[in-house]
Write an enzyme that holds these catalytic residues in place. Sequence first.
Site, PDB file in Angstrom:
ATOM      1  CD  GLN A 160      -3.533   2.722   6.827  1.00 31.45           C
ATOM      2  OE1 GLN A 160      -4.138   3.117   7.830  1.00 31.45           O
ATOM      3  NE2 GLN A 160      -4.141   2.505   5.698  1.00 31.45           N
ATOM      4  CG  ASP A 206      -3.273   8.041  -1.585  1.00 29.21           C
ATOM      5  OD1 ASP A 206      -3.136   8.468  -0.429  1.00 29.21           O
ATOM      6  OD2 ASP A 206      -3.003   6.874  -1.926  1.00 29.21           O
ATOM      7  NE  ARG A 233      -0.360   1.550   3.633  1.00 30.33           N
ATOM      8  CZ  ARG A 233       0.722   2.327   3.719  1.00 30.33           C
ATOM      9  NH1 ARG A 233       1.937   1.825   3.826  1.00 30.33           N
ATOM     10  NH2 ARG A 233       0.605   3.626   3.685  1.00 30.33           N
ATOM     11  N   GLY A 234       0.217   2.393  -0.103  1.00 30.42           N
ATOM     12  CA  GLY A 234       0.961   3.634  -0.253  1.00 30.42           C
ATOM     13  C   GLY A 234       1.108   3.875  -1.747  1.00 30.42           C
ATOM     14  CB  ALA A 235       0.392   6.862  -3.820  1.00 35.57           C
ATOM     15  CG  ASN A 287      -2.557  11.507   2.604  1.00 39.18           C
ATOM     16  OD1 ASN A 287      -2.036  10.595   1.956  1.00 39.18           O
ATOM     17  ND2 ASN A 287      -2.227  11.723   3.864  1.00 39.18           N
ATOM     18  CE  LYS A 288      -5.445   5.631   4.419  1.00 37.09           C
ATOM     19  NZ  LYS A 288      -6.436   4.788   3.676  1.00 37.09           N
TER      20      LYS A 288
HETATM   21  O1  MRU Z   1      -4.731   3.275   2.188  1.00 29.51           O
HETATM   22  P1  MRU Z   1      -3.257   3.472   2.153  1.00 29.51           P
HETATM   23  O2  MRU Z   1      -2.560   2.919   3.341  1.00 29.51           O
HETATM   24  O3  MRU Z   1      -2.646   3.000   0.857  1.00 29.51           O
HETATM   25  O4  MRU Z   1      -3.083   5.043   2.190  1.00 29.51           O
HETATM   26  C1  MRU Z   1      -1.795   5.570   2.092  1.00 29.51           C
HETATM   27  C2  MRU Z   1      -1.748   7.039   2.174  1.00 29.51           C
HETATM   28  O5  MRU Z   1      -2.748   7.710   2.332  1.00 29.51           O
HETATM   29  C3  MRU Z   1      -0.402   7.658   1.982  1.00 29.51           C
HETATM   30  O6  MRU Z   1      -0.287   8.837   2.710  1.00 29.51           O
HETATM   31  C4  MRU Z   1      -0.186   7.975   0.492  1.00 29.51           C
HETATM   32  O7  MRU Z   1      -0.458   6.859  -0.303  1.00 29.51           O
HETATM   33  C5  MRU Z   1       1.196   8.423   0.227  1.00 29.51           C
HETATM   34  S1  MRU Z   1       2.386   7.168   0.448  1.00 29.51           S
HETATM   35  C6  MRU Z   1       3.901   7.858   0.165  1.00 29.51           C
END
Ligand code: MRU
Length: 372
Positions: free
Chosen positions: A222, A263, A52-54, A273-274
């Site tokens: 997270q 994201d 996970r994470g963009a 973002n989250k």
């Molecule tokens: O749902 P997730 O855990 O994939 O969400 C991740 C985030 O919101 C991060 O802040 C974003 O993807 C940036 S990661 C460098």
Amino acid sequence: MKSILDYETVALIDEDDAIEIIDQTLLPGKTEMIRLHTGKEIWDAIYLLQVRGAPAIGVTAGFGIYLLMKHSEADSYEQFMEEFGEKSDYLNSSRPTAVNLSWALKRMESHVRKFYEEIASSNDGTVDAKNSAGDFSEKKSLIIAEMKAESERIKKEDVEVCRKIGEYGVELIKDGDGILTHCNAGQLATCKYGTATSPMYLAHEKGYKIKVYCDETRPLLQGARLTAYELQSAGIDTTLLCDNMSASLMKSGAINAIFVGCDRVAANGDAANKIGTSVVATVAKRYNVPFYVCAPTSTIDINTPTGDDIKIEQRKPEEVTEMWYKERMAPEGVKVYNPAFDVTDNELISGIVTEYGVLRAPYDEAIRKLFE
Ligand code: MRU
């Protein structure tokens, strides 16, 4: 002893036709590497947030489409691209908000198209119209080799880009600062350094005594499971708080700056973002705490005009009512609101830290110039 930072978030194991990832759903209790071979396994791993994470999703998609096409039986370029399109659409459907997923798949596709044009051009510069099976099988091997190289470049660039974000971001930090972050935009969300955490890692490298506060980040934790874990493993002074505690922390004066990941940044600077990020940004404005969004340019989507145009992923109610609890903690049948992301309005953002520098408002102009 090996720390979590010694593991690769995403790796291509070409000889096994597999992507190896750390199963992030098991952290911090258990560090287990898993290998993804099939399209379904890759799709599930992204959807279930095992990876996970963009940026990490983007790298996984690049490796994924390479592996899914590696043994293609297509006997013409047209067939190959049709298959590519189907597999790419499938991977792209695993999560809708992080633009890095479609960005990586589009990058792989346009690279294949460009490369094919090059190799199919005859000596006089015209494209070879013959696509007999014999002709294409040779070209196919060349295309597959190029796909591998391009997917590896996406990963390599991610490390360089994150480091650059850290170099620009660390300029916004002073020795002794208290820093708040939300969710995990750390090494586990990228291939090294993270985006929001990169300035923190670099500040730590410089010997700054920073204190990092991590929002636990309901409902999937997270912040608690991943960010607190990786920062603590790096020896950074780390404090965990529940999401509803950040206002009191900011009011107390303990926070000098906030760094979050992203994201998708829309063309006007609105940033998805989250879930909960926009609450942090709103409170930060109230208490005059600078709020920085760290975003590689692969996360900036100039084709999405504003935050209202960003598709927000909705997730299962059980993530709120049951997950992590020994027993269900909400009445059966209650309706649940569970968007995975929210959009922070651009006017709440003090700066967008990219690999090319820190963008400042007006963001539509700054983003346009960056892409020119
Ligand atoms: O749902 P997730 O855990 O994939 O969400 C991740 C985030 O919101 C991060 O802040 C974003 O993807 C940036 S990661 C460098």
